[in-house]
Scaffold this motif. Structure first.
Motif, PDB file in Angstrom:
ATOM      1  N   THR A 134      -7.538  -0.556  -6.546  1.00 22.20           N
ATOM      2  CA  THR A 134      -6.291   0.141  -6.234  1.00 22.20           C
ATOM      3  C   THR A 134      -6.021   1.305  -7.179  1.00 22.20           C
ATOM      4  O   THR A 134      -5.580   2.384  -6.749  1.00 22.20           O
ATOM      5  CB  THR A 134      -5.108  -0.845  -6.296  1.00 22.20           C
ATOM      6  N   HIS A 135      -6.315   1.132  -8.453  1.00 21.68           N
ATOM      7  CA  HIS A 135      -5.842   2.104  -9.446  1.00 21.68           C
ATOM      8  C   HIS A 135      -6.945   2.904 -10.146  1.00 21.68           C
ATOM      9  O   HIS A 135      -6.624   3.880 -10.829  1.00 21.68           O
ATOM     10  CB  HIS A 135      -5.000   1.378 -10.508  1.00 21.68           C
ATOM     11  N   SER A 136      -8.201   2.521 -10.041  1.00 25.62           N
ATOM     12  CA  SER A 136      -9.275   3.240 -10.739  1.00 25.62           C
ATOM     13  C   SER A 136      -9.920   4.241  -9.789  1.00 25.62           C
ATOM     14  O   SER A 136     -10.612   3.857  -8.836  1.00 25.62           O
ATOM     15  CB  SER A 136     -10.320   2.248 -11.267  1.00 25.62           C
TER      16      SER A 136
ATOM     17  N   ILE B 257       0.851  -1.188   0.000  1.00 26.12           N
ATOM     18  CA  ILE B 257       0.000   0.000   0.000  1.00 26.12           C
ATOM     19  C   ILE B 257       0.885   1.236   0.000  1.00 26.12           C
ATOM     20  O   ILE B 257       1.826   1.340   0.797  1.00 26.12           O
ATOM     21  CB  ILE B 257      -0.931  -0.010   1.228  1.00 26.12           C
ATOM     22  N   ASN B 258       0.583   2.151  -0.889  1.00 20.98           N
ATOM     23  CA  ASN B 258       1.448   3.316  -1.073  1.00 20.98           C
ATOM     24  C   ASN B 258       1.450   4.258   0.127  1.00 20.98           C
ATOM     25  O   ASN B 258       2.500   4.738   0.546  1.00 20.98           O
ATOM     26  CB  ASN B 258       1.028   4.093  -2.327  1.00 20.98           C
ATOM     27  N   ASP B 259       0.260   4.536   0.670  1.00 25.53           N
ATOM     28  CA  ASP B 259       0.168   5.567   1.702  1.00 25.53           C
ATOM     29  C   ASP B 259      -0.499   4.993   2.942  1.00 25.53           C
ATOM     30  O   ASP B 259      -1.596   5.386   3.328  1.00 25.53           O
ATOM     31  CB  ASP B 259      -0.622   6.765   1.161  1.00 25.53           C
ATOM     32  N   GLU B 260       0.167   4.056   3.579  1.00 25.86           N
ATOM     33  CA  GLU B 260      -0.404   3.383   4.736  1.00 25.86           C
ATOM     34  C   GLU B 260      -0.610   4.332   5.910  1.00 25.86           C
ATOM     35  O   GLU B 260      -1.564   4.190   6.678  1.00 25.86           O
ATOM     36  CB  GLU B 260       0.501   2.215   5.141  1.00 25.86           C
ATOM     37  N   GLU B 261       0.267   5.306   6.057  1.00 28.12           N
ATOM     38  CA  GLU B 261       0.158   6.215   7.195  1.00 28.12           C
ATOM     39  C   GLU B 261      -1.125   7.049   7.115  1.00 28.12           C
ATOM     40  O   GLU B 261      -1.766   7.328   8.138  1.00 28.12           O
ATOM     41  CB  GLU B 261       1.379   7.135   7.245  1.00 28.12           C
ATOM     42  N   THR B 262      -1.511   7.430   5.892  1.00 28.31           N
ATOM     43  CA  THR B 262      -2.761   8.177   5.728  1.00 28.31           C
ATOM     44  C   THR B 262      -3.949   7.320   6.139  1.00 28.31           C
ATOM     45  O   THR B 262      -4.874   7.801   6.803  1.00 28.31           O
ATOM     46  CB  THR B 262      -2.918   8.637   4.267  1.00 28.31           C
ATOM     47  N   ILE B 263      -3.935   6.054   5.734  1.00 34.22           N
ATOM     48  CA  ILE B 263      -5.019   5.157   6.122  1.00 34.22           C
ATOM     49  C   ILE B 263      -5.077   5.036   7.637  1.00 34.22           C
ATOM     50  O   ILE B 263      -6.159   5.063   8.239  1.00 34.22           O
ATOM     51  CB  ILE B 263      -4.826   3.769   5.478  1.00 34.22           C
ATOM     52  N   ARG B 264      -3.932   4.914   8.263  1.00 36.26           N
ATOM     53  CA  ARG B 264      -3.885   4.781   9.722  1.00 36.26           C
ATOM     54  C   ARG B 264      -4.501   6.022  10.389  1.00 36.26           C
ATOM     55  O   ARG B 264      -5.227   5.904  11.383  1.00 36.26           O
ATOM     56  CB  ARG B 264      -2.448   4.576  10.180  1.00 36.26           C
TER      57      ARG B 264
ATOM     58  N   ALA C  60     -13.460  -0.280   0.864  1.00 38.09           N
ATOM     59  CA  ALA C  60     -13.517   1.041   0.231  1.00 38.09           C
ATOM     60  C   ALA C  60     -12.663   2.049   0.996  1.00 38.09           C
ATOM     61  O   ALA C  60     -11.965   2.879   0.393  1.00 38.09           O
ATOM     62  CB  ALA C  60     -14.965   1.509   0.151  1.00 38.09           C
ATOM     63  N   ALA C  61     -12.708   1.973   2.323  1.00 38.98           N
ATOM     64  CA  ALA C  61     -11.911   2.906   3.131  1.00 38.98           C
ATOM     65  C   ALA C  61     -10.425   2.637   2.956  1.00 38.98           C
ATOM     66  O   ALA C  61      -9.620   3.570   2.814  1.00 38.98           O
ATOM     67  CB  ALA C  61     -12.301   2.769   4.600  1.00 38.98           C
ATOM     68  N   MET C  62     -10.041   1.379   2.950  1.00 35.96           N
ATOM     69  CA  MET C  62      -8.634   1.007   2.849  1.00 35.96           C
ATOM     70  C   MET C  62      -8.025   1.455   1.525  1.00 35.96           C
ATOM     71  O   MET C  62      -6.840   1.787   1.445  1.00 35.96           O
ATOM     72  CB  MET C  62      -8.505  -0.506   2.992  1.00 35.96           C
ATOM     73  N   THR C  63      -8.826   1.485   0.477  1.00 34.65           N
ATOM     74  CA  THR C  63      -8.336   1.888  -0.843  1.00 34.65           C
ATOM     75  C   THR C  63      -8.612   3.368  -1.127  1.00 34.65           C
ATOM     76  O   THR C  63      -8.522   3.812  -2.269  1.00 34.65           O
ATOM     77  CB  THR C  63      -8.985   1.016  -1.934  1.00 34.65           C
ATOM     78  N   ASN C  64      -8.982   4.099  -0.057  1.00 40.01           N
ATOM     79  CA  ASN C  64      -9.224   5.547  -0.157  1.00 40.01           C
ATOM     80  C   ASN C  64     -10.327   5.875  -1.158  1.00 40.01           C
ATOM     81  O   ASN C  64     -10.219   6.805  -1.954  1.00 40.01           O
ATOM     82  CB  ASN C  64      -7.926   6.288  -0.521  1.00 40.01           C
TER      83      ASN C  64
END
Length: 668
Positions: free
Chosen positions: A285-287, A237-244, A315-319
């Protein structure tokens, strides 16, 4: 009534809540068209809407109040409204005198008409003081609670924005049949290059139009969502800290998926191939922006709440919760933001009883039978057809036997009305004033009275006004219902300053010019205090109920040309394609040695239903498909499990199991 064009709103339990232009000549409705000022329906109606003239002027509509004796005999006698009111009022008063309160009197009402003024039933009973009333939502409560638990509020994105999405993933919904107006926004997105994915056990009309169709075993959507999340996490995951930062429970969620979730187990439980899971993981992830639509079908089993939580977590995990033109869809409950004066009408205070008795509507009959001190003795049925739509019919029959008076208010002599003592003819939405707000789109619309009532039909509000007046004539101050208030008074009271601001209204008259869209739609921003990643993870992984050999899961989705049993009497809407048709898979047909058109029977411990067999090669092997209502309603085979969640649930219509056998007369 003057000739001309009136604004109406379809009040059915449907995503559309369509804007209608009603063309009236010589006091009759001669045709209907869509209201082009409605920004969601955009001047179009569904087939049911266009058949309104047949629905309104149908010879099978109830014309007058009637009473039958004995109950269920079909020995109906026309009576006047005053006679009907007198019989009903005397029974209510007698029960009050017998038991010292109105707890022996109650009602069962749901969604046959969702107009604000149809809450007159609730207001009428509230005006009596403590009584017995239903609570909950058999169609949507499980999903509502799951979304609320995850997000901290009830939220659904703006449906028109779906036209600008790059990815649309529908889990357990069939909008080509149940939300036809939404399809134009899906088509618009696809013309711009969006990918369209449908996940459903049934190869629906919506699935036919998808870029990717994923057939899943019923009740395993949560497993699939977790499996997709695992693939995404394993790829990085590219931006794990944002998800956290934006979620609550990320580390626990990630640890669970990485170390306790086995993809081979997911594949076995869901029946979804790895290739499909990887494709959906790549798209999520990409769309961007991506739409995640949690359908009502998801939560019609006892694992539905966990499934919606898992999908929402994906949905939340993939922003993909807060991106413009993407986000989460279920349904919204903006009606709760209105004053709802009728629902919230305060009745007289009882000296010893503080509140009314609440009965879970998803298991009403069983719970009502358990009531004592006093038992339920009088039942008012409105906006429902219990016998064709509810479950646990055996306990309903026991409850009917206990009741001393059953009153049903309806437009037609339904199967429930036929088991009542008194039926009262209801007005259609063309024959009354009302106010409507959608639960999918965010449009508020007025419903004008366009034509005179059909014979002696009356609105729920008018019945409440006249019955409460009769109660007070027979027993002064028995009810405190404000029967002097006109429909327009109730409508204007719903348009509080807050509501006027939210919908950009300067006055009630603005709605006469057309529907108005909410301009202050909640801009959802998840934060650690609100969003929870997959609450109750462990509960998702409880063992599935074992399924006996040659036992099938019964699914009964909605039909295109009716809503439950509504519109069955409209000849323009031909229901022969679905009525008394039972669909099974090719493998099930081979296993039982059955051919198309064989007269078969599906059965379980609650009863049996016969119909003509249709072999559906796209059905999963362990699924039986049948439509709702009709001449031999499928709900006879459906029962509701006890819900362990104190907050309640939807009805688990899709948890019922059946077996199959041939009938002696092998062809129909």
């Amino acid at each position: 009534m003057k000739d001309g064009i009136y604004r109406n709103t379809c009040p059915r339990n449907c995503y559309g809540t369509c804007g209608i232009l009603s063309h009236v000549k010589n006091g009759r409705l001669i045709k209907v068209t869509g209201d082009p000022k409605h920004g969601f329906t955009k001047g179009r109606l569904c087939a049911k809407g266009y058949a309104s003239t047949q629905f309104i002027y149908n010879t099978q509509r109830l014309k007058y109040p009637m009473i039958q004796s004995p109950r269920g005999s079909g020995n109906w006698k026309r009576i006047s409204w005053d006679e009907a009111y007198s019989i009903i009022a005397r029974k209510i008063i007698e029960l009050n005198q017998r038991y010292g309160s109105n707890l022996a009197s109650g009602y069962n009402k749901f969604s046959g008409n969702l107009g604000f003024l149809h809450y007159a039933v609730e207001g009428m009973f509230n005006s009596l003081g403590p009584h017995t009333k239903p609570t909950g939502n058999p169609c949507a409560l499980t999903g509502k609670l799951a979304v609320n638990h995850s997000i901290g509020e009830n939220y659904s994105s703006v449906p028109e924005d779906m036209a600008h999405a790059s990815l649309i993933v529908i889990w357990g919904a069939n909008p080509a049949v149940t939300n036809v107006h939404q399809m134009k926004f899906i088509y618009e997105a696809r013309r711009s290059g969006a990918k369209f994915v449908v996940i459903d056990p049934i190869f629906t009309r919506t699935a036919e139009k998808a870029d990717i169709y994923i057939q899943i075993k019923p009740g395993t959507d949560g497993w699939l969502a977790l499996g997709i999340a695992k693939i995404i996490i394993e790829k990085g995951i590219n931006d794990e800290e944002t998800i956290r930062k934006q979620t609550n429970g990320w580390d626990q969620y990630k640890n669970f998926i990485q170390h306790q979730l086995d993809l081979s187990d997911v594949l076995e439980r869901t029946g979804v191939p790895m290739e499909a899971m990887e494709a959906l993981a790549e798209l999520y992830t990409h769309s961007k922006p991506a739409v995640t639509w949690n359908g009502l079908g998801l939560q019609r089993n006892d694992k539905g709440g966990h499934s919606i939580s898992a999908i929402t977590s994906l949905a939340a995990m993939t922003n993909n919760l807060r991106s413009p033109n993407g986000g989460l869809y279920y349904m919204h409950f903006d009606i709760d933001h209105f004053p709802q004066r009728l629902v919230n009408h305060q009745g007289p205070v009882h000296p010893t009883i503080a509140d009314s008795r609440e009965v879970d509507i998803s298991n009403f009959s069983k719970n009502a039978l358990a009531l004592n001190d006093p038992p339920l003795k009088f039942l008012w049925v409105a906006s429902r057809n219990i016998i064709t739509q509810d479950q646990n019919l055996n306990t309903w029959q026991q409850l009917f036997n206990q009741l001393e008076l059953i009153v049903t208010v309806d437009l037609y002599l339904t199967k429930t009305a036929k088991q009542s003592d008194i039926v009262l003819p209801a007005a259609s939405h063309f024959e009354e004033e009302d106010l409507n707000v959608g639960y999918w789109h965010y449009w508020l619309a007025l419903n004008q009275k366009a034509i005179p009532p059909y014979y002696e039909a009356k609105s729920d509000l008018q019945i409440a006004r006249e019955l409460t007046k009769k109660l007070n004539d027979l027993s002064p101050e028995f009810s405190n219902f404000p029967f002097e208030k006109e429909p327009i008074d109730w409508i204007k009271e719903e348009l509080s300053p807050e509501i006027m601001q939210q919908y950009g209204l300067t006055s009630y008259e603005d709605l006469l010019e057309g529907p108005q869209q909410k301009i202050e739609i909640n801009d959802f921003q998840p934060n650690p205090e609100k969003f929870k990643l997959l609450p109750a993870i462990e509960a998702q992984f409880q063992a599935d109920d074992p399924q006996e050999p040659l036992t099938y899961r019964l699914l009964s989705p909605q039909s295109l040309l009716k809503i439950h049993s509504q519109y069955e009497s409209v000849s323009w809407l031909d229901h022969r394609e679905t009525d008394n048709i039972i669909e099974i898979s090719t493998s099930a047909a081979n296993e039982h040695g059955m051919e198309d058109h064989t007269n078969i029977e599906i059965y379980n411990e609650h009863g049996s239903i016969s119909g003509a067999l249709k072999i559906n090669p796209t059905l999963p092997a362990n699924v039986v498909l049948s439509s709702q209502a009709g001449s031999n309603p499928i709900n006879q085979l459906i029962s509701q499990k006890e819900d362990k969640d104190a907050s309640g649930s939807s009805t688990f219509f899709y948890d019922s199991k059946v077996k199959i056998r041939k009938r002696r007369d092998t062809h129909v």
